[in-house]
Design an enzyme around this catalytic site. Structure first.
Site, PDB file in Angstrom:
ATOM      1  N   ASP A 129       0.885  -1.164   0.000  1.00 18.16           N
ATOM      2  CA  ASP A 129       0.000   0.000   0.000  1.00 18.16           C
ATOM      3  C   ASP A 129       0.918   1.207   0.000  1.00 18.16           C
ATOM      4  O   ASP A 129       1.878   1.268   0.787  1.00 18.16           O
ATOM      5  CB  ASP A 129      -0.908  -0.009   1.238  1.00 18.16           C
ATOM      6  N   ILE A 189       0.601   3.990   1.145  1.00 15.55           N
ATOM      7  CA  ILE A 189       0.566   4.759   2.379  1.00 15.55           C
ATOM      8  C   ILE A 189       1.688   4.357   3.335  1.00 15.55           C
ATOM      9  O   ILE A 189       2.028   5.106   4.252  1.00 15.55           O
ATOM     10  CB  ILE A 189      -0.808   4.582   3.079  1.00 15.55           C
ATOM     11  N   SER A 190       2.276   3.196   3.123  1.00 10.16           N
ATOM     12  CA  SER A 190       3.266   2.653   4.050  1.00 10.16           C
ATOM     13  C   SER A 190       4.684   3.072   3.703  1.00 10.16           C
ATOM     14  O   SER A 190       5.188   2.737   2.620  1.00 10.16           O
ATOM     15  CB  SER A 190       3.198   1.125   4.056  1.00 10.16           C
ATOM     16  N   PRO A 191       5.379   3.760   4.614  1.00 12.73           N
ATOM     17  CA  PRO A 191       6.775   4.099   4.334  1.00 12.73           C
ATOM     18  C   PRO A 191       7.668   2.867   4.276  1.00 12.73           C
ATOM     19  O   PRO A 191       8.668   2.850   3.567  1.00 12.73           O
ATOM     20  CB  PRO A 191       7.157   5.023   5.497  1.00 12.73           C
ATOM     21  N   ALA A 222       6.753   0.009   3.026  1.00  7.42           N
ATOM     22  CA  ALA A 222       6.561  -0.540   1.687  1.00  7.42           C
ATOM     23  C   ALA A 222       7.427   0.219   0.684  1.00  7.42           C
ATOM     24  O   ALA A 222       8.002  -0.383  -0.233  1.00  7.42           O
ATOM     25  CB  ALA A 222       5.087  -0.470   1.287  1.00  7.42           C
TER      26      ALA A 222
END
Length: 214
Positions: free
Chosen positions: A9, A11-13, A15
């Protein structure tokens, strides 16, 4: 050649960090990757969890840690103007770029850097419109088929016991987190530890308090 399904996603740092580091972390190995965007919040809801950015003290630590990790790896990382934010526009755009909802690395790279490089508002409508024009999706991101594929990615991930992002699934094994990349590499290299019973044995290890099962 092993195949990796990379659940992410934007939104995930973590990731973002894992996405950027993956080629170097697995350098020299033969593998292929499918990128599957999903709504992280759907995983959290299913497993009855709060996101790290929803707990004030954990939120502060998360930002400090990812900024440090990016610094130590020589990667650009700027916190977006607002975080957390609603990532659905970005996720649907990613899914809309490919008929099966599987964006390529170029698409994911642009979406990741849209969020994590420059410090702008990741959900800003004008920025999203410009990015949509650049990526030229083959379908309208608001189409019902796109929404259905995005949900299907989360449903598939949950069925495979994925509980967070980034997660890497190979041969039915799930490796969770940016810091799991060295472990993933050892598996792809054929480390004998994975042929033992240690991987499965933990599932039956006794618990001293009741576990929340979904």
């Amino acid at each position: 050649m092993k195949h990796i399904t990379f659940y992410l996603d934007f939104i995930s740092p973590y990731a973002y960090l894992a996405f950027e580091e993956l080629p170097q972390a697995l350098m020299g190995l033969s593998y292929s990757v499918t990128y599957k965007p999903l709504l992280f919040a759907a995983l959290l809801k299913h497993h009855g969890q709060l996101g790290p950015a929803e707990i004030p003290a954990k939120r502060d630590w998360t930002y400090r840690q990812v900024l440090w990790r990016a610094h130590s790896q020589g990667l650009p990382l700027d916190l977006p103007a607002v975080h957390p934010f609603n990532p659905l526009g970005l996720l649907r755009l990613a899914v809309a770029t490919q008929a099966q909802g599987l964006p390529n690395r170029y698409v994911c790279e642009n979406l990741m850097r849209h969020v994590w490089v420059g410090g702008a508002d990741a959900a800003d409508a004008e920025r999203l419109q410009a990015l949509t024009k650049q990526l030229a999706p083959s379908r309208d991101p608001s189409d019902v088929s796109v929404k259905a594929q995005l949900k299907a990615h989360a449903d598939e991930a949950i069925a495979k016991n994925v509980f967070g992002v980034p997660s890497f699934e190979v041969d039915g094994k799930v490796f969770w987190g940016h810091d799991a990349l060295p472990m993933l590499r050892r598996y792809l290299e054929g480390d004998a530890w994975f042929a033992d019973t240690a991987w499965e044995r933990v599932q039956t290890h006794p618990a001293g308090i009741p576990l929340h099962r979904t």
